[in-house]
Design a protein around this motif. Structure first.
Motif, mmCIF file in Angstrom:
data_model
loop_
_atom_site.group_PDB
_atom_site.id
_atom_site.type_symbol
_atom_site.label_atom_id
_atom_site.label_comp_id
_atom_site.label_asym_id
_atom_site.label_seq_id
_atom_site.Cartn_x
_atom_site.Cartn_y
_atom_site.Cartn_z
ATOM 1 N N GLU A 110 0.609 13.566 0.982
ATOM 2 C CA GLU A 110 0.906 12.974 2.292
ATOM 3 C C GLU A 110 0.805 11.450 2.227
ATOM 4 O O GLU A 110 1.509 10.737 2.942
ATOM 5 C CB GLU A 110 -0.056 13.516 3.346
ATOM 6 C CG GLU A 110 0.251 13.027 4.757
ATOM 7 C CD GLU A 110 -0.783 13.482 5.767
ATOM 8 O OE1 GLU A 110 -0.668 13.091 6.941
ATOM 9 O OE2 GLU A 110 -1.715 14.211 5.388
ATOM 10 N N ASN A 153 -5.211 0.371 11.922
ATOM 11 C CA ASN A 153 -4.155 0.983 12.735
ATOM 12 C C ASN A 153 -2.803 0.898 12.034
ATOM 13 O O ASN A 153 -1.977 1.811 12.124
ATOM 14 C CB ASN A 153 -4.077 0.295 14.099
ATOM 15 C CG ASN A 153 -5.271 0.602 14.971
ATOM 16 O OD1 ASN A 153 -5.905 1.653 14.840
ATOM 17 N ND2 ASN A 153 -5.609 -0.305 15.875
ATOM 18 N N TYR A 195 -2.264 0.957 8.848
ATOM 19 C CA TYR A 195 -2.214 1.977 7.802
ATOM 20 C C TYR A 195 -1.744 3.309 8.375
ATOM 21 O O TYR A 195 -0.843 3.966 7.819
ATOM 22 C CB TYR A 195 -3.593 2.145 7.153
ATOM 23 C CG TYR A 195 -3.647 3.304 6.181
ATOM 24 C CD1 TYR A 195 -3.189 3.159 4.878
ATOM 25 C CD2 TYR A 195 -4.118 4.556 6.585
ATOM 26 C CE1 TYR A 195 -3.214 4.224 3.988
ATOM 27 C CE2 TYR A 195 -4.144 5.632 5.708
ATOM 28 C CZ TYR A 195 -3.697 5.459 4.408
ATOM 29 O OH TYR A 195 -3.707 6.515 3.538
ATOM 30 N N HIS A 196 -2.308 3.708 9.472
ATOM 31 C CA HIS A 196 -1.963 5.006 10.049
ATOM 32 C C HIS A 196 -0.543 5.005 10.630
ATOM 33 O O HIS A 196 0.154 6.025 10.587
ATOM 34 C CB HIS A 196 -2.995 5.406 11.100
ATOM 35 C CG HIS A 196 -4.342 5.694 10.509
ATOM 36 N ND1 HIS A 196 -4.602 6.837 9.794
ATOM 37 C CD2 HIS A 196 -5.499 4.965 10.491
ATOM 38 C CE1 HIS A 196 -5.861 6.830 9.377
ATOM 39 N NE2 HIS A 196 -6.419 5.703 9.782
ATOM 40 N N THR A 197 -0.093 3.850 11.121
ATOM 41 C CA THR A 197 1.296 3.735 11.580
ATOM 42 C C THR A 197 2.261 3.909 10.414
ATOM 43 O O THR A 197 3.263 4.632 10.512
ATOM 44 C CB THR A 197 1.529 2.366 12.248
ATOM 45 O OG1 THR A 197 0.668 2.242 13.386
ATOM 46 C CG2 THR A 197 2.973 2.209 12.693
ATOM 47 N N LEU A 228 1.576 5.355 7.566
ATOM 48 C CA LEU A 228 1.430 6.709 7.025
ATOM 49 C C LEU A 228 2.360 7.676 7.769
ATOM 50 O O LEU A 228 3.009 8.535 7.155
ATOM 51 C CB LEU A 228 -0.020 7.163 7.144
ATOM 52 C CG LEU A 228 -0.366 8.554 6.584
ATOM 53 C CD1 LEU A 228 -0.061 8.632 5.100
ATOM 54 C CD2 LEU A 228 -1.833 8.879 6.848
ATOM 55 N N LYS A 229 2.447 7.530 9.075
ATOM 56 C CA LYS A 229 3.372 8.359 9.857
ATOM 57 C C LYS A 229 4.822 8.014 9.511
ATOM 58 O O LYS A 229 5.680 8.893 9.387
ATOM 59 C CB LYS A 229 3.124 8.155 11.350
ATOM 60 C CG LYS A 229 1.798 8.716 11.846
ATOM 61 C CD LYS A 229 1.619 8.439 13.337
ATOM 62 C CE LYS A 229 0.271 8.962 13.825
ATOM 63 N NZ LYS A 229 0.053 8.634 15.269
ATOM 64 N N LEU A 230 5.082 6.724 9.350
ATOM 65 C CA LEU A 230 6.433 6.267 9.034
ATOM 66 C C LEU A 230 6.918 6.833 7.700
ATOM 67 O O LEU A 230 8.108 7.118 7.521
ATOM 68 C CB LEU A 230 6.455 4.734 8.991
ATOM 69 C CG LEU A 230 7.779 4.057 8.608
ATOM 70 C CD1 LEU A 230 8.846 4.341 9.666
ATOM 71 C CD2 LEU A 230 7.578 2.554 8.444
ATOM 72 N N HIS A 260 6.811 9.608 6.488
ATOM 73 C CA HIS A 260 7.366 10.958 6.559
ATOM 74 C C HIS A 260 8.499 11.064 7.576
ATOM 75 O O HIS A 260 8.722 12.121 8.171
ATOM 76 C CB HIS A 260 6.242 11.955 6.881
ATOM 77 C CG HIS A 260 5.127 11.900 5.895
ATOM 78 N ND1 HIS A 260 5.225 12.462 4.638
ATOM 79 C CD2 HIS A 260 3.914 11.306 5.943
ATOM 80 C CE1 HIS A 260 4.111 12.234 3.971
ATOM 81 N NE2 HIS A 260 3.292 11.538 4.736
ATOM 82 N N THR A 261 9.215 9.950 7.750
ATOM 83 C CA THR A 261 10.364 9.920 8.652
ATOM 84 C C THR A 261 11.598 9.451 7.880
ATOM 85 O O THR A 261 11.477 8.807 6.827
ATOM 86 C CB THR A 261 10.118 8.971 9.832
ATOM 87 O OG1 THR A 261 10.050 7.618 9.335
ATOM 88 C CG2 THR A 261 8.820 9.316 10.552
ATOM 89 N N ARG A 291 10.947 3.748 0.401
ATOM 90 C CA ARG A 291 9.607 4.344 0.343
ATOM 91 C C ARG A 291 8.630 3.433 -0.395
ATOM 92 O O ARG A 291 7.458 3.346 -0.040
ATOM 93 C CB ARG A 291 9.664 5.710 -0.337
ATOM 94 C CG ARG A 291 10.219 6.816 0.548
ATOM 95 C CD ARG A 291 10.249 8.135 -0.185
ATOM 96 N NE ARG A 291 8.928 8.551 -0.632
ATOM 97 C CZ ARG A 291 8.040 9.191 0.140
ATOM 98 N NH1 ARG A 291 8.334 9.471 1.395
ATOM 99 N NH2 ARG A 291 6.877 9.555 -0.343
#
Length: 499
Positions: free
Chosen positions: A82, A202, A204-206, A208-210, A212-213, A221
């Protein structure tokens, strides 16, 4: 019917064989073989080899086999995909089947003998654990080590020196952290410890979601992974911790001065590829109006040395020569090449119109004499590529930035700053014997009571000079910027050890 019901001791006798016997000496021998054949070179890998070469006690294996601590680690490691990393690089493709063999006593006489399996588990669990814990806690690269060995300086000595590009002291993995991490395993705190190491940024988590889009494929990537890595670094301060701050993100070519909902935007120019602006965090403490520019030795050698003896050149550029220790000016006809090449004298440019620093400079503590400042070359802000300076950051709206930094917008003070930034102060400081009639006329018209040379910034305002090629815009949407210094491939080259 379950065949394992009503078992007696006799039923276990068949397990009391060489095939099911753990032998610490054989496990050590197998670990030594794994260690000798391990060519991975990251800090976690070196630390793993060092631990076992110094006969560190078994971390995961006991006479009872392997317990739930290994399961806790595997549960965390299963999230590496992930994060954009490879299961193989965290040994999962070997750990998971070996863990199953230990649990089901599924051994054979080839590569899966009990002591060989136990050794692989012991070594691979430690290596994967340290790789994961260090990377999540500090980042998978040490930016100070990588970037501060990137640009070699020209030196007369044999010792190689490098330009400082990362002027930040941030925590990094060391032997003490490795000892702490392994201690956490021994006291059965694996899951809790690894959750503590997770990045809290914050951004990093943004990202991380990106990752997988479909947008990640459009942006690249590798670019998403590189900026995720930047957001793992444990910086001593972050903009989000403040109501009021100044943010320079070099790839964006812009500065943002933020005070709650108030945002001041402006274009910037910054260090050229040969003179990169370093990354740093500090606090703006002072504004100097009409500052003098102490000219770097590199520019003195290249541009000023050939003009020694040419007083017209020095007058035209407002240059003067001063003794460093006494501060006394040296008459231009006495200036020699040896003076300028030595360390006792400096060349400076008088403040005022035409000064390379412009009419105001914003000072903050750092190790490299890097500041924000105005510029006499205003046309630079009309260019698309503005990497032109010797390292400092030139700002498009210097007066607006000065007003923003002041907590007390006192009208009299603002008037003095405005007047001083626009008045002709070039004759100030010139010896009377060198003043022309025109200079004397200028001095007579100056309203000296409205002149101000220095303004303290109280309270000090945090300033962040960052380098993100993906970063949220004002509306929170991730914006992509060109990698002007070519840093992304430098980071990605290290990350490939985990991909």
């Amino acid at each position: 019917m379950n065949p394992n019901l009503r078992l007696s001791l006799a039923d276990y006798e068949k397990l009391d064989t060489f095939a099911y016997t753990l032998n610490s000496h054989r496990i050590r021998e197998e670990i030594d073989s794994l260690r000798r054949n391990d060519e991975d070179s990251m800090f976690a890998d070196v630390s793993t080899r060092s631990y076992y070469v110094n006969n560190g006690s078994f971390v995961w294996i006991s006479r009872k086999g392997v317990d739930a601590r290994a399961d806790s680690l595997v549960a965390c490691l299963q999230g590496v995909e992930e994060m954009g990393f490879s299961r193989t690089k965290f040994q999962l493709n070997q750990i998971e089947p070996d863990l199953q063999r230990i649990k089901t006593l599924d051994f054979d006489e080839s590569d899966n003998r009990i002591n060989k399996v136990a050794a692989r588990l012991e070594y691979n669990l430690t290596k994967a654990f340290l790789r994961y814990a260090i990377g999540q806690k500090f980042g998978f690269i040490n930016p100070a080590s990588v970037f501060n060995h990137l640009d070699a300086l020209d030196q007369d000595s044999d010792r190689k020196a490098y330009r400082t590009l990362f002027d930040l002291k941030i925590p990094h993995a060391d032997r003490q952290f490795v000892e702490l991490a392994l201690h956490k395993v021994h006291v059965d705190s694996v899951g809790f410890f690894l959750r503590e190491t997770a990045p809290s940024s914050n951004l990093y988590h943004t990202l991380l979601k990106l990752l997988h889009t479909p947008q990640a494929d459009q942006l690249g990537r590798s670019r998403v992974l590189v900026n995720m890595e930047r957001s793992r670094w444990r910086l001593p301060d972050v903009p989000q911790a403040h109501q009021k701050y100044v943010l320079v993100n070099i790839p964006s070519f812009h500065l943002q001065a933020v005070n709650g909902d108030e945002i001041l935007n402006m274009r910037i120019a910054f260090g050229s590829f040969e003179n990169k602006t370093p990354l740093m965090i500090s606090q703006v403490k002072r504004m100097d109006i009409n500052p003098q520019w102490i000219i770097p030795k590199s520019i003195v050698r290249k541009s000023i040395l050939p003009q020694v003896g040419n007083s017209l050149y020095f007058h035209k550029h407002q240059y003067f020569v001063r003794h460093r220790r006494t501060g006394k000016l040296v008459p231009l006809h006495l200036v020699s090449r040896d003076m300028l090449l030595g360390g006792d004298y400096l060349v400076a440019q008088r403040g005022g119109e035409g000064n390379a620093l412009g009419r105001i400079i914003f000072r903050f503590d750092n190790n490299l004499s890097i500041y924000l400042h105005d510029t006499s070359s205003r046309d630079v802000f009309g260019r698309s590529n503005r990497d032109v300076s010797h390292g400092c950051v030139r700002v498009e709206k210097p007066y607006d930035l000065a007003v923003f930094l002041l907590a007390d917008k006192d009208e009299r003070l603002l008037d003095k700053i405005s007047y001083s930034m626009n008045a002709d102060v070039s004759p100030l400081g010139i010896p009377k014997s060198e003043l022309t009639e025109k200079m004397r006329e200028v001095l007579d018209t100056l309203q000296r009571k409205r002149l101000i040379g220095q303004v303290e910034v109280k309270p000090r305002v945090p300033i962040f000079i960052f380098y993100f090629t993906l970063y949220p815009g004002q509306d929170g949407t991730i914006a992509s910027y060109d990698d002007v210094y070519g840093y992304d491939p430098v980071i990605y080259k290290v990350l490939k050890n985990y991909i």
